[in-house]
Structure formats: C-alpha cells, structure tokens
Design a protein around this motif. Structure first.
Motif, PDB file in Angstrom:
ATOM      1  N   VAL A 154      11.890   7.180   3.246  1.00  0.00           N
ATOM      2  CA  VAL A 154      12.968   6.908   4.005  1.00  0.00           C
ATOM      3  C   VAL A 154      12.750   5.356   4.439  1.00  0.00           C
ATOM      4  CG1 VAL A 154      13.879   6.955   6.326  1.00  0.00           C
ATOM      5  CG2 VAL A 154      13.178   8.949   5.329  1.00  0.00           C
ATOM      6  N   ALA A 155      11.509   4.906   4.788  1.00  0.00           N
ATOM      7  CA  ALA A 155      11.254   3.460   4.769  1.00  0.00           C
ATOM      8  C   ALA A 155      11.576   2.630   3.614  1.00  0.00           C
ATOM      9  CB  ALA A 155       9.853   3.179   5.417  1.00  0.00           C
ATOM     10  N   LEU A 156      11.105   3.077   2.583  1.00  0.00           N
ATOM     11  CA  LEU A 156      11.558   2.100   1.215  1.00  0.00           C
ATOM     12  C   LEU A 156      12.705   2.150   1.170  1.00  0.00           C
ATOM     13  CD1 LEU A 156       8.560   3.434  -1.016  1.00  0.00           C
ATOM     14  CD2 LEU A 156       8.805   1.188   0.371  1.00  0.00           C
ATOM     15  N   GLU A 157      13.615   3.375   0.964  1.00  0.00           N
ATOM     16  CA  GLU A 157      15.072   3.167   1.048  1.00  0.00           C
ATOM     17  C   GLU A 157      15.770   2.286   1.776  1.00  0.00           C
ATOM     18  OE1 GLU A 157      15.336   7.967  -0.556  1.00  0.00           O
ATOM     19  OE2 GLU A 157      16.325   7.402   1.559  1.00  0.00           O
ATOM     20  N   ALA A 158      15.241   2.122   3.276  1.00  0.00           N
ATOM     21  CA  ALA A 158      15.813   1.450   4.245  1.00  0.00           C
ATOM     22  C   ALA A 158      15.334  -0.100   3.782  1.00  0.00           C
ATOM     23  CB  ALA A 158      15.241   1.470   5.589  1.00  0.00           C
ATOM     24  N   LEU A 159      14.218  -0.499   3.137  1.00  0.00           N
ATOM     25  CA  LEU A 159      14.151  -1.665   2.590  1.00  0.00           C
ATOM     26  C   LEU A 159      15.030  -2.201   1.485  1.00  0.00           C
ATOM     27  CD1 LEU A 159      10.222  -1.969   2.825  1.00  0.00           C
ATOM     28  CD2 LEU A 159      11.633  -3.435   4.081  1.00  0.00           C
ATOM     29  N   ASP A 160      15.292  -1.299   0.438  1.00  0.00           N
ATOM     30  CA  ASP A 160      16.122  -1.338  -0.487  1.00  0.00           C
ATOM     31  C   ASP A 160      17.455  -1.473  -0.039  1.00  0.00           C
ATOM     32  OD1 ASP A 160      14.782   1.325  -2.830  1.00  0.00           O
ATOM     33  OD2 ASP A 160      14.274  -1.186  -2.599  1.00  0.00           O
ATOM     34  N   ALA A 212       0.990  -1.157   0.040  1.00  0.00           N
ATOM     35  CA  ALA A 212       0.067   0.115   0.014  1.00  0.00           C
ATOM     36  C   ALA A 212       0.650   1.309   0.062  1.00  0.00           C
ATOM     37  CB  ALA A 212      -0.937   0.025   1.222  1.00  0.00           C
ATOM     38  N   ILE A 213       1.867   1.192   0.835  1.00  0.00           N
ATOM     39  CA  ILE A 213       2.939   2.382   0.911  1.00  0.00           C
ATOM     40  C   ILE A 213       3.550   2.497  -0.675  1.00  0.00           C
ATOM     41  CG2 ILE A 213       5.080   3.286   1.811  1.00  0.00           C
ATOM     42  CD1 ILE A 213       4.129   2.030   4.522  1.00  0.00           C
ATOM     43  N   LEU A 214       3.825   1.452  -1.209  1.00  0.00           N
ATOM     44  CA  LEU A 214       4.652   1.730  -2.457  1.00  0.00           C
ATOM     45  C   LEU A 214       3.570   1.968  -3.499  1.00  0.00           C
ATOM     46  CD1 LEU A 214       6.962   0.995  -4.288  1.00  0.00           C
ATOM     47  CD2 LEU A 214       6.217  -1.348  -4.282  1.00  0.00           C
ATOM     48  N   CYS A 215       2.219   1.571  -3.417  1.00  0.00           N
ATOM     49  CA  CYS A 215       1.304   2.237  -4.419  1.00  0.00           C
ATOM     50  C   CYS A 215       1.057   3.623  -4.040  1.00  0.00           C
ATOM     51  CB  CYS A 215      -0.174   1.526  -4.135  1.00  0.00           C
ATOM     52  SG  CYS A 215      -0.077  -0.158  -4.798  1.00  0.00           S
ATOM     53  N   PHE A 216       0.933   4.109  -2.848  1.00  0.00           N
ATOM     54  CA  PHE A 216       0.881   5.707  -2.560  1.00  0.00           C
ATOM     55  C   PHE A 216       2.039   6.348  -3.164  1.00  0.00           C
ATOM     56  CE2 PHE A 216       2.314   8.658   0.618  1.00  0.00           C
ATOM     57  CZ  PHE A 216       1.554   9.827   0.332  1.00  0.00           C
ATOM     58  N   VAL A 217       3.506   6.136  -2.907  1.00  0.00           N
ATOM     59  CA  VAL A 217       4.537   6.677  -3.372  1.00  0.00           C
ATOM     60  C   VAL A 217       4.397   6.797  -4.856  1.00  0.00           C
ATOM     61  CG1 VAL A 217       6.955   6.612  -3.407  1.00  0.00           C
ATOM     62  CG2 VAL A 217       5.957   6.285  -1.219  1.00  0.00           C
ATOM     63  N   THR A 232       1.802  15.004   2.779  1.00  0.00           N
ATOM     64  CA  THR A 232       3.432  15.320   2.552  1.00  0.00           C
ATOM     65  C   THR A 232       4.255  14.792   3.633  1.00  0.00           C
ATOM     66  OG1 THR A 232       2.318  17.397   1.603  1.00  0.00           O
ATOM     67  CG2 THR A 232       4.721  17.543   2.493  1.00  0.00           C
ATOM     68  N   ALA A 233       3.802  14.734   5.057  1.00  0.00           N
ATOM     69  CA  ALA A 233       4.609  14.266   5.837  1.00  0.00           C
ATOM     70  C   ALA A 233       4.804  12.771   5.930  1.00  0.00           C
ATOM     71  CB  ALA A 233       3.864  14.826   7.274  1.00  0.00           C
ATOM     72  N   PHE A 234       3.788  12.173   5.626  1.00  0.00           N
ATOM     73  CA  PHE A 234       3.865  10.836   5.668  1.00  0.00           C
ATOM     74  C   PHE A 234       4.478  10.297   4.190  1.00  0.00           C
ATOM     75  CE2 PHE A 234       2.620   6.587   6.281  1.00  0.00           C
ATOM     76  CZ  PHE A 234       2.605   5.858   5.137  1.00  0.00           C
ATOM     77  N   LEU A 235       4.526  10.997   3.248  1.00  0.00           N
ATOM     78  CA  LEU A 235       5.312  10.889   2.038  1.00  0.00           C
ATOM     79  C   LEU A 235       6.850  10.663   2.371  1.00  0.00           C
ATOM     80  CD1 LEU A 235       5.733  10.148  -1.133  1.00  0.00           C
ATOM     81  CD2 LEU A 235       5.687  12.622  -1.452  1.00  0.00           C
ATOM     82  N   ARG A 236       7.293  11.696   3.191  1.00  0.00           N
ATOM     83  CA  ARG A 236       8.867  11.990   3.608  1.00  0.00           C
ATOM     84  C   ARG A 236       9.314  10.599   4.514  1.00  0.00           C
ATOM     85  NH1 ARG A 236       8.332  16.518   4.964  1.00  0.00           N
ATOM     86  NH2 ARG A 236       7.790  16.128   7.180  1.00  0.00           N
ATOM     87  N   GLN A 237       8.364  10.296   5.284  1.00  0.00           N
ATOM     88  CA  GLN A 237       8.716   9.148   6.020  1.00  0.00           C
ATOM     89  C   GLN A 237       8.758   7.791   5.398  1.00  0.00           C
ATOM     90  OE1 GLN A 237      10.005   9.379   9.112  1.00  0.00           O
ATOM     91  NE2 GLN A 237       9.863  11.524   8.782  1.00  0.00           N
ATOM     92  N   ALA A 238       7.781   7.633   4.344  1.00  0.00           N
ATOM     93  CA  ALA A 238       7.608   6.550   3.560  1.00  0.00           C
ATOM     94  C   ALA A 238       8.736   6.457   2.471  1.00  0.00           C
ATOM     95  CB  ALA A 238       6.215   6.716   2.678  1.00  0.00           C
TER      96      ALA A 238
END
Length: 317
Positions: free
Chosen positions: A73-79, A8-13, A65-71
């Motif tokens: 970071v999270a996706l970069e950590a997974l990568d 879901a986060i990936l779809c949002f981004v 906007t705030a959630f996108l910034r944290q999302a």
C-alpha cells in the motif's frame, strides 16, 4: 519516511516477489548481500522477523505477511505521488506569484499574461504591483521583475533588457525656458528628481569628450521630487521641468513630439537593467520555469524594451 527505510522496504518486497535475495538483487541492480543487509536492517528497526531464510527459499512469517500487505500500500502510494507530479509537469498547473513595479508591470507584463494563460490554462497568476524591493523567499514570491543596478547574488537573475535612461522635457517647457546645451546649463532650469522608497536618490551622469564621467545630484535644487518613474514622465509632460526617465517610458511621447530629449550625446544613459529573478533551487517548479521562459521570450519581442540609442537622435531638442 527516510530514503534508507524506503530502500529497505523495496528490497523486502522485491525479495518476496522474486523468491530470493539473489533474484531481488538482479532486479534492483545491487548485490544479494545488499538485499540481505537491507532486510535485516528493516527487521531490526521493526523488532520482528519478517522472513525465514533457508539456503533455497524465503518464507514469510506471520508478521512478514501483515507487513507485506501494508508495504505494498505504501509503495503504491509513492508511485501514485510520482505519477501525480509527472502529470502536473505535463499539464503545467498551479499558482505563480509575481512581484513587479507598477510602471513595468502595467506597460509590459500585463499585455503578455493573456498569451501565457492561453498557452498554459492550468496556471493561475498573482501579481503584486509594488515599487519596493521585496524579499522573494520571506514574502513567498516565485518571481520578481526588478530594474536597477542588480547585485543580489542570492537569487538567480535572467536579463530582460538594458534600462537606458535619458533626460526629457516638454516642448512647451523648452519653448519657455530654452534648451540646455551643456550640463552646467541645468542650474538655470527646473529639475524633476527621483528618490527611491529606500531613501536613495537617482543621480544624473554626463560623459565628457575625454570619456570621464561627472555626476549631478538633482535633489538639492529640484523643483519636484517623486518616487514613481511614471510620475516623472507625467510631470515632464505637464511642463514642470527636466526629468530623467527610462527610454521605454518616454518613447511614445517622444514619437508624438510631446517630449524632447535634452543634452543628447552628453548625458550618460546609465547601467541599469531589467531582470527576472527567482530563488536558487535545485529543481525549479515547472509552473515557474514555463512562466520565466514565456516572459523572457515575450519581453525579447517587445520593441519598446530594446530601442537602440542611436535611433533616438531624431527626438533631440
């Protein structure tokens, strides 16, 4: 974080980056409806609206906007985590814990470890020399080298070799007590028996001309009973009596003439085998996989483990 939430986060981004659900769907290989549903599910879970939708545009809310910034970071950590594992797979690193018996470990495992570590310098190896049957999962071993009648279906077993056995005695013992010619002659001899730490006893089997198998339990009349296989060889070398030992343990002493094979042709070599075992897993760790593959190849080239029985005729008493 479960896989549904990550999706879901990936779809949002992706929707934000491409500007529409349709474009995000094309990028991710799903329908625009699936993208919309995932974003709506994410908003419901968070309890806030992330995007304002119109027929033509998507606009981030303040919370979005705030959630996108944290999302991001999270996706970069997974990568980064995926890249780290990929690098470890390429470099092959980590500790491999091995359980093996004292005799096999010292004679056959130890000589090949230097080659394994030279080929994969990122590995570290921990070896326990223990003749007891260990629980790989409970005791947290990656690999076990086991010999005997292997029946543990809860583990993956990769065959190393047949563990043929034979009866041997020292030349000095046979000169003093004579050579047995038929199995019943053993009743007049000193026998060296083996018992396992679990309490079982290694029996001796003999094959008649009609193919039938008879079994002798040497413990009842044994002069000496031992648990370690290498100790049986030592006892035979010391002239104590006749012992059942593995071909791989006796070979060097047969070659020097210190030991002789008795009842060759009548004795049945058994059905023992040596295997490498490891727990069932969907994905075997690269450090374990390369170790198993290296050991199997190394052991396949160890001539002591693959002696044809017919070549032992020259060592018969």
């Amino acid at each position: 974080m479960d896989s549904h939430r990550v999706r879901a986060i990936l779809c949002f981004v992706q929707a934000v980056d491409t500007g529409s659900f349709a474009a995000a769907g094309r990028a991710l290989g799903v329908t625009s409806a699936a993208i919309s549903k995932n974003v709506a599910t994410l908003e419901k879970a968070l309890g806030v609206r992330l995007l304002n939708r119109t027929t033509r545009t998507l606009e981030l809310t303040e919370e979005g906007t705030a959630f996108l910034r944290q999302a991001r970071v999270a996706l970069e950590a997974l990568d980064a985590a995926v890249d780290t594992i990929a690098m470890q797979r390429a470099q092959i690193s980590g500790r491999v814990r091995i359980s093996t018996s004292s005799a096999f470990g010292r004679a056959h495992l130890m000589p090949v470890l230097s080659g394994l570590l030279s080929q994969h310098p990122g590995l570290s190896i921990e070896v326990d020399f223990d003749d007891r049957l260990v629980d790989l999962v409970r005791d947290r071993y990656d690999i076990a080298l086991r010999g005997g009648n292997i029946r543990d279906s809860a583990l993956i077993s990769r065959p190393v070799c047949r563990l043929n056995t034979l009866l041997v005695a020292s030349s000095d013992y046979l000169a003093r007590h004579g050579v047995p010619h038929v199995p019943k002659d053993l009743h007049r001899h000193s026998l060296i028996a083996r018992h396992f730490l679990g309490g079982a006893v290694a029996t001796w089997s003999f094959q008649a001309s009609d193919g039938s198998i008879t079994t002798l339990d040497p413990v009842d009349t044994a002069t000496l009973t031992l648990s370690a296989p290498e100790a049986l060889v030592e006892a035979a070398l010391n002239g104590i009596g006749i012992a059942q030992v593995g071909v791989h343990l006796a070979l060097e002493h047969l070659a020097t003439g210190k030991l002789k094979i008795v009842l060759h042709g009548r004795y049945h070599p058994g059905t023992y085998e040596m295997v490498i075992q490891y727990p069932h897993r969907v994905l075997i760790a690269p450090r374990v996989r390369v170790t198993v593959d290296y050991l199997l190849e190394a052991f396949s080239g160890d001539e002591r483990l693959h002696v044809p029985l017919q070549t032992l005729d020259a060592y018969a008493a």
